[in-house]
Design a protein around this motif. Structure first.
Motif, PDB file in Angstrom:
ATOM      1  N   LEU A   1       0.809  -1.216   0.000  1.00  0.00           N
ATOM      2  CA  LEU A   1       0.000   0.000   0.000  1.00  0.00           C
ATOM      3  C   LEU A   1       0.841   1.263   0.000  1.00  0.00           C
ATOM      4  O   LEU A   1       0.379   2.312  -0.446  1.00  0.00           O
ATOM      5  CB  LEU A   1      -0.943  -0.004   1.194  1.00  0.00           C
ATOM      6  N   SER A   2       2.059   1.194   0.477  1.00  0.00           N
ATOM      7  CA  SER A   2       2.889   2.393   0.502  1.00  0.00           C
ATOM      8  C   SER A   2       3.313   2.813  -0.904  1.00  0.00           C
ATOM      9  O   SER A   2       3.642   3.969  -1.129  1.00  0.00           O
ATOM     10  CB  SER A   2       4.122   2.177   1.371  1.00  0.00           C
TER      11      SER A   2
ATOM     12  N   CYS B   1       1.295   2.865  -3.460  1.00  0.00           N
ATOM     13  CA  CYS B   1       0.109   3.246  -4.231  1.00  0.00           C
ATOM     14  C   CYS B   1       0.095   4.717  -4.616  1.00  0.00           C
ATOM     15  O   CYS B   1      -0.499   5.083  -5.609  1.00  0.00           O
ATOM     16  CB  CYS B   1      -1.162   2.911  -3.455  1.00  0.00           C
TER      17      CYS B   1
ATOM     18  N   TRP C   1     -10.395   4.202  -6.744  1.00  0.00           N
ATOM     19  CA  TRP C   1     -10.121   4.521  -5.345  1.00  0.00           C
ATOM     20  C   TRP C   1     -10.100   6.026  -5.110  1.00  0.00           C
ATOM     21  O   TRP C   1     -10.752   6.537  -4.198  1.00  0.00           O
ATOM     22  CB  TRP C   1      -8.796   3.884  -4.920  1.00  0.00           C
TER      23      TRP C   1
END
Length: 122
Positions: free
Chosen positions: A18-19, A21, A36
């Motif tokens: 997730l970092s 993204c 998102w």
């Protein structure tokens, strides 16, 4: 111990994935690309900005207010979960009796056990 290590590994991998993204480093606008950003991030940031304006620029109070609002929206789900948990605790002794009654080593015994459990749930 093994489950804890697996859980920790999943968390570390999730955070790592997730970092990466947000590499683009551009502001989120209504025209932002991606599901998102368009449907989750922008509307939530808009709500926080509006709440901050209500609280005279205090984003801390805006976050607290948004958190309280989300929790209030989730209260019915929490209440239903609590009721269900309480009902399961009530029938737990009966479930143990049914487990003692059936040997469940063969398939017919397991089916009889499942039928009695379903009757109990109803």
């Amino acid at each position: 111990m093994k489950r804890k290590m697996l859980f920790l590994l999943v968390i570390v991998l999730g955070v790592t994935a997730l970092s990466g993204c947000g590499i683009e480093r551009e502001f989120i606008t209504p025209e932002s690309q991606g599901v998102w950003n368009h449907y989750f991030v922008y509307p939530f940031s808009w709500v926080l900005t509006q709440l901050a304006m209500v609280f005279q620029g205090s984003y801390g109070l805006a976050i607290v207010a948004a958190t309280i609002a989300v929790r209030l929206l989730l209260v019915p789900l929490f209440a239903k979960q609590q009721r269900s948990s309480h009902e399961m605790k009530k029938i737990q002794p009966q479930m143990k009796e049914i487990q003692k009654k059936y040997n469940m080593k063969d398939q017919t015994e397991a089916q009889k056990y499942q039928q009695e459990v379903m009757k109990l749930y109803q």
